[in-house]
Design an enzyme around this catalytic site. Structure first.
Site, PDB file in Angstrom:
ATOM      1  N   GLY A 197       1.965  -3.315  -4.609  1.00 54.60           N
ATOM      2  CA  GLY A 197       1.782  -3.174  -6.361  1.00 54.60           C
ATOM      3  C   GLY A 197       3.316  -3.175  -6.679  1.00 54.60           C
ATOM      4  O   GLY A 197       3.339  -3.647  -7.843  1.00 54.60           O
ATOM      5  N   GLY A 198       4.266  -2.843  -6.061  1.00 56.95           N
ATOM      6  CA  GLY A 198       5.853  -2.854  -6.412  1.00 56.95           C
ATOM      7  C   GLY A 198       6.067  -4.398  -6.822  1.00 56.95           C
ATOM      8  O   GLY A 198       6.581  -4.698  -7.539  1.00 56.95           O
ATOM      9  N   GLU A 217      10.780   1.192  -5.006  1.00 57.04           N
ATOM     10  CA  GLU A 217      10.888   1.679  -3.558  1.00 57.04           C
ATOM     11  C   GLU A 217       9.550   1.380  -3.033  1.00 57.04           C
ATOM     12  O   GLU A 217       8.463   1.867  -3.364  1.00 57.04           O
ATOM     13  CB  GLU A 217      11.144   3.168  -3.346  1.00 57.04           C
ATOM     14  CG  GLU A 217      11.084   3.838  -2.063  1.00 57.04           C
ATOM     15  CD  GLU A 217      11.085   5.215  -2.069  1.00 57.04           C
ATOM     16  OE1 GLU A 217      10.394   5.920  -1.097  1.00 57.04           O
ATOM     17  OE2 GLU A 217      11.848   5.796  -2.667  1.00 57.04           O
ATOM     18  N   CYS A 254       7.311   7.913   2.712  1.00 58.94           N
ATOM     19  CA  CYS A 254       7.896   6.628   2.899  1.00 58.94           C
ATOM     20  C   CYS A 254       8.965   6.683   3.932  1.00 58.94           C
ATOM     21  O   CYS A 254       9.447   5.788   4.491  1.00 58.94           O
ATOM     22  CB  CYS A 254       8.686   6.396   1.449  1.00 58.94           C
ATOM     23  SG  CYS A 254       9.778   7.891   0.920  1.00 58.94           S
TER      24      CYS A 254
END
Length: 464
Positions: A197-198, A217, A254
């Site tokens: 997605g990033g 991130e 994360c």
């Protein structure tokens, strides 16, 4: 229509960006937002618990962290060093002559923030990206995460009551998310989520006619090295600590330690197996994440020379899982073991001492790296190698905790982030939303108060 919602929000917030504010104004907003979160804590936690399956205790603690972040940034901007103010007096004797030069950081403008799934407060609507952008003087449009829409709307309503008109807006939906990063009034974007997605949003940001910075991130495996000396001293403690870390809150951090190098026959593997039987199962945040976790574990299970050990699982929950592989198998094809698998799973790689340098050399960048060492062990060379891999290096601990502070760095190279020199936690998170401006021979009335003669606001600055 998502285009209309984004356009309306962008027009309003861009207008707000043109109105000057003081650091004290913004500090007051941040403190008021923190107080509002505290006051509405019970209802916010209730909604979060219903929508995310995270525990009430975890969510209550996260509200506390989120309020602390807001108050922290209020203190950062009051102190003023983040502006990097510099005043240089004229010097005609230099070649070329130096004029009166004054430099400061100024807000970029409207910021788009993409909320995270796994931290529905601390990295969501009023989370770290929003708090740091507001502190820097940038209005914000938040794209809500679909995993907790009711909580997002409740939090946005708090913001709307406190922030001046135009300084905050919320949009929802995938189409609105892609439209937001492409909108010409948006000057920067912050994202916490998947690599896929990033990367899609990053590509949109940099392919605009006017490319903008995209601070993403993304995925991170956060490697850990356990030396043989450490295993000899405290194998049981290391094994149980690892299981507690990678299963914490369903492994949805994360900073989860997703890849661990352990010495062959050192006892850590046995300790991990024992602790796994006592580890709790847990529900993932969404059905999609549950399916992705199951698919990831199945992919490990299908590989030759790989052992997959599962703990207990209640109905609808994901079992804590350890993937065991030897160093030769890992080095023959590292890529499958370097891909992040979101959820309560970690990969243990057994090594013989001569293999450790090659294993470390095969690592990709991550947010963190950690090592467990012997009490009198010289780990200088290993530490030097790991500093090239991660944005934060830990000793004798686990990375699933990111303190808020001036010295914190929560970042790393691709694929952990899109911008390795920046952080999304800590005081310098503001730097993402600021850009330099230098004034040459400017009249005093034109200058920001922080650059005027005599330093009237008494901020830390360099004068020469």
């Amino acid at each position: 229509m998502p285009e209309t919602a984004v356009a309306d929000a962008a027009t309003a917030t861009a207008r707000a960006a043109s109105a000057p504010t003081t650091r004290e104004d913004r500090a007051g907003w941040l403190e008021a937002l923190a107080a509002a979160l505290d006051d509405d804590r019970a209802e916010l936690v209730r909604l979060g618990n219903e929508e995310t399956h995270l525990s009430v205790a975890r969510l209550d603690g996260e509200v506390t962290r989120t309020a602390a972040q807001l108050r922290f940034f209020a203190g950062v901007i009051r102190e003023g060093a983040y502006l990097e103010a510099v005043v240089e007096s004229p010097d005609p004797s230099l070649i070329p002559p130096r004029p009166d030069l004054r430099r400061i950081l100024r807000p970029l403008g409207l910021v788009a923030v993409y909320a995270a799934s796994n931290f529905p407060f601390a990295f969501s609507v009023l989370g770290n990206d929003t708090a740091s952008a507001l502190a820097a003087g940038c209005p914000v449009i938040v794209k809500a995460h679909p995993g907790h829409p009711l909580l997002s709307r409740r939090t946005a309503a708090l913001a709307a009551r406190i922030l001046p008109s135009g300084w905050f807006a919320l949009v929802e939906g995938m189409d609105a998310g892609t439209e937001l990063v492409r909108h010409p009034l948006v000057r920067a974007a912050g994202f916490t989520g998947s690599t896929r997605g990033g990367r899609a949003l990053f590509d949109l940001a940099v392919s605009r006619p006017d490319p903008i910075p995209f601070y993403g991130e993304l995925g991170s495996i956060n490697p850990v090295v356990v030396t043989r000396a450490a295993a000899m001293e405290r194998a049981d403690a290391i094994g149980t600590g690892l299981v507690a870390s990678f299963t914490r809150d369903a492994g949805q951090y994360c900073t989860k330690p997703g890849l661990v190098f352990v010495p062959s026959g050192g006892g850590v593997e046995d300790a991990v197996r024992n602790a796994l039987g006592e580890a709790p199962s847990s529900r993932q945040l969404t059905d999609g994440m549950t399916e992705a976790f199951a698919d990831g574990v199945a992919a490990f299970s299908a590989r030759p020379s790989v052992e997959v050990v599962r703990g207990n699982a209640a109905d609808g929950a994901s079992a804590p899982t350890v993937v065991l592989v030897d160093a030769d198998t890992f080095l023959a094809d590292p890529a499958p073991f370097l891909a992040e698998c979101f959820g309560p799973v970690t990969v243990l790689v057994r090594y013989d001492d001569p293999q450790l340098p090659a294993l470390v050399a095969a690592l990709e960048p991550s947010l963190t790296a950690a090592m467990h060492r012997g009490m009198a062990e010289d780990v200088t060379a290993l530490a030097a190698a790991l500093t090239g891999v991660a944005g934060r290096l830990l000793f004798d601990g686990w990375p699933t905790g990111v303190a808020i502070g001036w010295a914190q760095h929560h970042g790393g190279g691709w694929p952990s982030t899109t911008a390795s020199i920046h952080t999304s936690v800590g005081a310098t998170a503001l730097r993402r939303w600021l850009t330099p401006i230098a004034y040459q021979d400017a009249p005093q009335a034109v200058l920001p108060p922080e650059l005027r003669d005599g330093n009237p606001l008494r901020i830390p600055r360099r004068d020469s």
